[in-house]
Design a protein around this motif. Sequence first.
Motif, PDB file in Angstrom:
ATOM      1  N   GLU A  91       0.817  -1.212   0.000  1.00 37.61           N
ATOM      2  CA  GLU A  91       0.000   0.000   0.000  1.00 37.61           C
ATOM      3  C   GLU A  91       0.853   1.265   0.000  1.00 37.61           C
ATOM      4  O   GLU A  91       0.604   2.195  -0.785  1.00 37.61           O
ATOM      5  N   GLU A  98      -6.079  -0.225  -4.972  1.00 38.43           N
ATOM      6  CA  GLU A  98      -6.928  -0.520  -3.828  1.00 38.43           C
ATOM      7  C   GLU A  98      -7.706  -1.815  -4.020  1.00 38.43           C
ATOM      8  O   GLU A  98      -7.909  -2.570  -3.072  1.00 38.43           O
ATOM      9  N   GLN A 102      -7.665  -4.885  -1.450  1.00 44.23           N
ATOM     10  CA  GLN A 102      -8.900  -5.407  -0.854  1.00 44.23           C
ATOM     11  C   GLN A 102      -8.949  -6.928  -0.962  1.00 44.23           C
ATOM     12  O   GLN A 102      -9.347  -7.614  -0.012  1.00 44.23           O
TER      13      GLN A 102
END
Length: 371
Positions: A91, A98, A102
């Motif tokens: 990250e 993203e 996830q």
Amino acid sequence: EIKLGKVAVDAGIVELTQAQAVEALSALDILEGSGIGLVDACRLVKRMQESGIGDIAEIEHAFKLGAAQIRHEKKSPSWSEAAWEMVRVKEKITRRRERTLQQIRYMIRRMEKRCPDFCVRPIGGITGEECRAAFGRAFDSPIQQDKARVVFSGVWTLAMKRGWALSNPTRMLDALKTQEREIRALTPEEVERLLLACRPPLPDDSSQLDLTSVQPAVAILVFAGIRPEELMRLTWEDVSFEDGVITVRAAASKTGGARHVTICEALRAWLSLVPEKERKGAIIPEYWRSRWEAVRSREGWGKKKPWPKDVLRHTFASYHAKTYADFGKLQMEMGHRSAELLRNRYTNMAGLTGEMAKQFWKLKPSLGNQI
């Protein structure tokens, strides 16, 4: 000999020789303060010899390797701690998207829920067989288990860089044989109806939205095979009518590499419906997800008739393969890393004829379809 001699001495039958007694005393002196008895030390050496480690040099080497492993286990964090550290690195440092993050977070939480004992183990002491067993408990299908093998290999890669582990046990695991689910390509008629559903509302439509702005994006999904998440990052500046290509920039690509996708004649015709002065900014319109769902709903796709995931990408690949039979070119167009996986996953020739392929590539707007 010492053990037998001791038993014999207790029985009052024989005594140790002077050499044996000296050797026994020396051994006891070496072991003093270790908490390990002479008999236990002898048994340990015997077990190592029985496992195939023969001479003293091999035994010493085995002890060194074992000591290094134990040191790593003592100072290494738990599997969960290492896994979440990997997420932090992806990250903050490598800046993965993203959606990718996830998916990884979901997989870690699933491991923690279904394999709590595994997740608290020091990462430096986990074996390949333990990984295989844990992945099997956490994930139901072979495809999911194999994805876990690939994704969580990164946890040990990070652990080795940080000095938490000596090796990556997932690399010792063979890829599981998986059967990709079969997804049929849409027929030319279904594709045409989908494109024509991108229009102003009719009185009997359940949705009274004007969906004409969705048409260019749908045409790109159909005739270019671009991934939906890549489409969401495309702009009209990426579309070159002069060169006949759409540029999927590295920042927009799922795999991180830029590529050119050919604008076929059918796609050119649909994109040309957009007035040149309006070809600015994002390809997808505002409220894209709800509008795209409304387009599918107009053609009967919904709860009773679920929309197959990636069906337009499958459709493009299937008709391209049927027409050109060039998997190398198709791989470049679709930005896929493996031609074999592309062949297994995205092309389905069942019920697809050469005539259908010709009809597909000839699907162009009529004069009444102007945006």
